[in-house]
Design a protein around this motif. Structure first.
Motif, mmCIF file in Angstrom:
data_model
loop_
_atom_site.group_PDB
_atom_site.id
_atom_site.type_symbol
_atom_site.label_atom_id
_atom_site.label_comp_id
_atom_site.label_asym_id
_atom_site.label_seq_id
_atom_site.Cartn_x
_atom_site.Cartn_y
_atom_site.Cartn_z
ATOM 1 N N GLY A 97 0.822 -1.210 0.000
ATOM 2 C CA GLY A 97 0.000 0.000 0.000
ATOM 3 C C GLY A 97 0.854 1.257 0.000
ATOM 4 O O GLY A 97 0.525 2.246 -0.671
ATOM 5 N N ARG A 98 1.960 1.227 0.748
ATOM 6 C CA ARG A 98 2.863 2.385 0.766
ATOM 7 C C ARG A 98 3.514 2.578 -0.599
ATOM 8 O O ARG A 98 3.636 3.705 -1.085
ATOM 9 C CB ARG A 98 3.914 2.208 1.865
ATOM 10 N N TRP A 99 3.943 1.467 -1.237
ATOM 11 C CA TRP A 99 4.585 1.596 -2.538
ATOM 12 C C TRP A 99 3.607 2.029 -3.616
ATOM 13 O O TRP A 99 3.967 2.795 -4.514
ATOM 14 C CB TRP A 99 5.275 0.274 -2.915
ATOM 15 N N TYR A 100 2.371 1.571 -3.514
ATOM 16 C CA TYR A 100 1.346 2.017 -4.463
ATOM 17 C C TYR A 100 1.173 3.532 -4.368
ATOM 18 O O TYR A 100 1.144 4.237 -5.387
ATOM 19 C CB TYR A 100 0.029 1.308 -4.151
ATOM 20 N N ALA A 101 1.080 4.043 -3.141
ATOM 21 C CA ALA A 101 0.903 5.489 -2.935
ATOM 22 C C ALA A 101 2.133 6.254 -3.413
ATOM 23 O O ALA A 101 2.012 7.351 -3.980
ATOM 24 C CB ALA A 101 0.635 5.772 -1.461
ATOM 25 N N ARG A 102 3.317 5.706 -3.196
ATOM 26 C CA ARG A 102 4.551 6.398 -3.588
ATOM 27 C C ARG A 102 4.647 6.585 -5.107
ATOM 28 O O ARG A 102 5.193 7.577 -5.579
ATOM 29 C CB ARG A 102 5.764 5.606 -3.086
ATOM 30 N N ILE A 103 4.112 5.629 -5.855
ATOM 31 C CA ILE A 103 4.151 5.725 -7.322
ATOM 32 C C ILE A 103 2.963 6.523 -7.850
ATOM 33 O O ILE A 103 3.102 7.350 -8.763
ATOM 34 C CB ILE A 103 4.168 4.318 -7.954
ATOM 35 N N PHE A 104 1.800 6.294 -7.277
ATOM 36 C CA PHE A 104 0.564 6.865 -7.815
ATOM 37 C C PHE A 104 0.408 8.344 -7.490
ATOM 38 O O PHE A 104 -0.050 9.132 -8.335
ATOM 39 C CB PHE A 104 -0.625 6.081 -7.249
#
Length: 299
Positions: free
Chosen positions: A221-228
């Motif tokens: 979830g953190r990596w999704y937010a970091r890219i999106f």
């Protein structure tokens, strides 16, 4: 205190959010009585502060006469407000989705409904200003609207609140300047004041929520937010420079000059400085994702 809210963000952040909910109830403003429509919107007024015009800086803007700058600012403001309606629509949808799983005795449920009410009023005010300006009903391109639908389907709660906070930071300097500028149209001046006052509370909520909720996300979830998140913010920056504006006012090459304008690019980075600092503090911007933000011109 709401048990569900405490589980989501922790007891300390939950207590601060509940105080924001109480403040939201006490500080409502009525746009119907607050705005003065006595002066025609298409009269001899400025609608976008000169320093916030996407075209300001290159010789192309300096060559414009005062009436031409006023007309350009009217169309730029109408485009900005049209983009605002698009973004408020995304925001209302995200807030409603957040409220969907809450119980009616949860203070956060009440706060989210008040936010939705305020965002609806903002859209009504923006739309009325555009109508009275007698410009084209500007809105983002089909490509950006398609991206918006994708955000609806795939955006996580943290990504939506990151988008809210980043967009409001981009707009904050312009709205505050328009509010205080003596040559801004009176109705727009008051509209900007109302928007600034109410969005300050929304931004405070987003910071509280993200500071507590983002570190609690699972790694994916953190990596999704970091890219999106940076991609969403870049989409908002794209929407702020509308080619149709320059066609409407008859400035050949206006969009190209505005988009490549180093003054505009520097202003975007400056307006996002507090936001990107916050994103570093919560762990959203890391050494691995820093290049993406720089590639998109956000750092």
């Amino acid at each position: 205190m709401s048990h569900s809210l405490s589980l989501e963000v922790g007891p300390e952040a939950a207590a601060r959010i509940e105080r924001l909910a109480d403040a939201a109830e006490k500080k409502r403003l009525d746009p119907e009585t607050a705005l003065d429509w006595a002066e025609p919107v298409d009269g001899p007024w400025m609608h976008m502060p000169r320093e916030f015009s996407p075209l300001a800086g290159p010789p192309l803007y300096d060559a414009l006469s005062l009436p031409e700058r006023r007309r350009l600012s009217l169309h730029e403001a109408a485009s900005m407000l049209g983009t605002g309606i698009w973004f408020e629509n995304l925001l209302i949808n995200a807030l409603a989705r957040h409220a969907y799983n809450l119980t009616v005795d949860d203070p956060l449920f009440r706060f989210l409904l008040v936010e939705i009410e305020e965002e609806c009023r903002h859209s009504l005010m923006f739309g009325e200003y555009i109508r009275r300006a007698k410009t084209a009903p500007y809105r983002p391109s089909w490509w950006l609207r398609l991206q918006g639908k994708y955000y609806w389907l795939t955006g996580s709660r943290c990504v939506f609140y990151l988008s809210i906070l980043g967009t409001e930071e981009i707009l904050h300097g312009m709205t505050d300047c328009a509010w205080h500028a003596p040559d801004t149209h009176p109705a727009l001046k008051e509209l900007m004041r109302i928007h600034t006052v109410e969005e300050q509370r929304h931004m405070a909520f987003a910071r509280e929520y993200l500071a507590a909720a983002f570190p609690r996300l699972r790694p994916w979830g953190r990596w999704y937010a970091r890219i999106f998140a940076p991609i969403v913010i870049y989409s908002v920056v794209q929407a702020s420079v509308d080619p149709a504006v320059y066609r409407a006012v008859g400035i050949p090459g206006g969009w190209e000059a505005a988009w490549s304008n180093p003054v505009r690019r520097a202003r975007v980075k400056k307006s996002l400085a507090r936001y990107t600092s916050f994103c570093r503090d919560i762990g959203l911007i890391t050494p691995a994702t820093d290049p993406l933000w720089r590639l998109l011109g956000l750092l």
